[in-house]
Design an enzyme around this catalytic site. Structure first.
Site, PDB file in Angstrom:
ATOM      1  N   LEU A 196      -3.006   0.550  -0.644  1.00 20.13           N
ATOM      2  CA  LEU A 196      -1.906  -0.404  -0.478  1.00 20.13           C
ATOM      3  C   LEU A 196      -0.820   0.339   0.297  1.00 20.13           C
ATOM      4  O   LEU A 196      -0.622   1.543   0.103  1.00 20.13           O
ATOM      5  CB  LEU A 196      -1.359  -0.847  -1.836  1.00 20.13           C
ATOM      6  CG  LEU A 196      -2.288  -1.686  -2.721  1.00 20.13           C
ATOM      7  CD1 LEU A 196      -1.637  -1.982  -4.069  1.00 20.13           C
ATOM      8  CD2 LEU A 196      -2.665  -2.998  -2.028  1.00 20.13           C
ATOM      9  N   ASP A 197      -0.102  -0.377   1.153  1.00 13.90           N
ATOM     10  CA  ASP A 197       0.978   0.242   1.921  1.00 13.90           C
ATOM     11  C   ASP A 197       2.051   0.765   0.968  1.00 13.90           C
ATOM     12  O   ASP A 197       2.172   0.295  -0.169  1.00 13.90           O
ATOM     13  CB  ASP A 197       1.619  -0.782   2.864  1.00 13.90           C
ATOM     14  CG  ASP A 197       0.629  -1.287   3.898  1.00 13.90           C
ATOM     15  OD1 ASP A 197      -0.339  -0.575   4.198  1.00 13.90           O
ATOM     16  OD2 ASP A 197       0.840  -2.417   4.399  1.00 13.90           O
ATOM     17  N   LYS A 198       2.884   1.651   1.488  1.00 13.46           N
ATOM     18  CA  LYS A 198       3.952   2.243   0.653  1.00 13.46           C
ATOM     19  C   LYS A 198       4.848   1.149   0.062  1.00 13.46           C
ATOM     20  O   LYS A 198       5.258   1.220  -1.096  1.00 13.46           O
ATOM     21  CB  LYS A 198       4.766   3.219   1.511  1.00 13.46           C
ATOM     22  CG  LYS A 198       5.792   3.984   0.752  1.00 13.46           C
ATOM     23  CD  LYS A 198       6.330   5.132   1.588  1.00 13.46           C
ATOM     24  CE  LYS A 198       7.645   5.611   1.031  1.00 13.46           C
ATOM     25  NZ  LYS A 198       8.758   5.506   1.957  1.00 13.46           N
ATOM     26  N   THR A 252       4.011  -1.942  -0.533  1.00 13.55           N
ATOM     27  CA  THR A 252       3.256  -2.980  -1.265  1.00 13.55           C
ATOM     28  C   THR A 252       3.147  -2.597  -2.733  1.00 13.55           C
ATOM     29  O   THR A 252       2.945  -1.434  -3.067  1.00 13.55           O
ATOM     30  CB  THR A 252       1.841  -3.142  -0.666  1.00 13.55           C
ATOM     31  OG1 THR A 252       1.955  -3.465   0.715  1.00 13.55           O
ATOM     32  CG2 THR A 252       1.044  -4.223  -1.373  1.00 13.55           C
ATOM     33  N   LYS A 276      -0.438  -8.276   6.451  1.00 11.67           N
ATOM     34  CA  LYS A 276       0.747  -8.344   7.323  1.00 11.67           C
ATOM     35  C   LYS A 276       0.355  -8.792   8.723  1.00 11.67           C
ATOM     36  O   LYS A 276       1.048  -9.599   9.356  1.00 11.67           O
ATOM     37  CB  LYS A 276       1.442  -6.980   7.371  1.00 11.67           C
ATOM     38  CG  LYS A 276       2.084  -6.593   6.049  1.00 11.67           C
ATOM     39  CD  LYS A 276       2.648  -5.189   6.082  1.00 11.67           C
ATOM     40  CE  LYS A 276       3.194  -4.807   4.709  1.00 11.67           C
ATOM     41  NZ  LYS A 276       3.423  -3.377   4.555  1.00 11.67           N
TER      42      LYS A 276
END
Ligand code: URA
Length: 242
Positions: free
Chosen positions: A101-103, A105, A195
């Site tokens: 997961l992105d930072k 998210t 995204k």
């Protein structure tokens, strides 16, 4: 053979300090004999009990973690807090995140030291479905529902696989701030996929949370907290191909 305190800590009985206290308090038996030395070596097949309850050593561990925003999905990072920093050292046991997961998210992330299971869940052929709750900077066009269902061009070689989009009702709070939100279910794990999918229909994701993976949800797990998966949940995930 491993140290008794390590065995107990890795089995999730407590931290090294906590299990040492239990051993010193004569609460731990190995093959029926009370052991008082934390450094005593045991086999993972030995019958170890704590206060009469047998502790089964598990080769692999599987955790469901509620990732907060602000930490990176990595084992190590010189700049940022990682998802592993939320686990005590004795539970880390070569844990790796399943996907990333992105930072910024939040939400559901699995971690395991079972490489084959991780590989299975990440393989394009077996990807389980993942549902994200997204807040967007503007209203998602209704046309996105069909577009996402058919697969959308996000600039990769291939279009995305069919995905299910639910546009949630627009909400306004007392300050008249309007919130545009949607839930998106995908069965792949491309880089920044959610995204980029919303960007393909002109929307910017301003908040993103993974709320479901297969049939797993976060239920009441607080941000930054984790829990072990049950064997039933592990088996179910293996059956839940996208
Ligand atoms: N898609 C994204 O864009 N970001 C995530 O963190 C997960 C899926």
């Amino acid at each position: 053979m491993i140290r008794l305190d390590k065995f107990l800590a890795e089995a999730g009985v407590g931290t090294r300090t906590e299990v040492k206290k239990l051993i010193k308090a004569k609460k731990v038996t190995v093959d029926g004999v009370t052991v008082t030395r934390p450094e005593q070596k045991v086999n993972t097949t030995d019958a170890v009990s704590v206060a009469g309850k047998e502790i089964v050593y598990e080769k692999y561990s599987y955790y469901l973690f509620h990732k907060p925003a602000g930490c990176v999905t990595a084992r190590q990072d010189s700049m940022h807090k990682t998802v592993l920093d939320y686990f005590p050292e004795e539970l880390q046991r070569n844990l790796s995140p399943v996907g990333r997961l992105d930072k910024d998210t939040e939400g559901l992330l699995l971690l395991t030291n079972d490489g084959a299971f991780n590989h299975y869940l990440m393989s394009p052929a077996n990807h389980v479905t993942k549902t994200y709750y997204a807040v967007l900077d503007q209203k998602v066009p209704e046309t996105a529902v069909n577009l996402f269902a058919e697969g959308v061009d996000i600039g990769d070689d291939k279009k995305t696989l069919p995905a299910e989009l639910h546009i949630l009702p627009t909400k306004s709070d007392e300050e008249k701030t309007t919130q545009y939100a949607a839930e998106l279910t995908i069965c792949e794990g491309r880089f920044h996929q959610v995204k980029r999918m919303f960007a393909a229909v002109g929307c910017k994701v301003v908040y993103l949370k993974r709320i479901r993976m297969g049939s797993l949800t976060l239920t009441d797990l607080k941000k930054g907290a984790y829990r072990k998966l049950s064997q039933e949940e592990i088996n179910r995930l293996k059956e839940e191909k996208g």
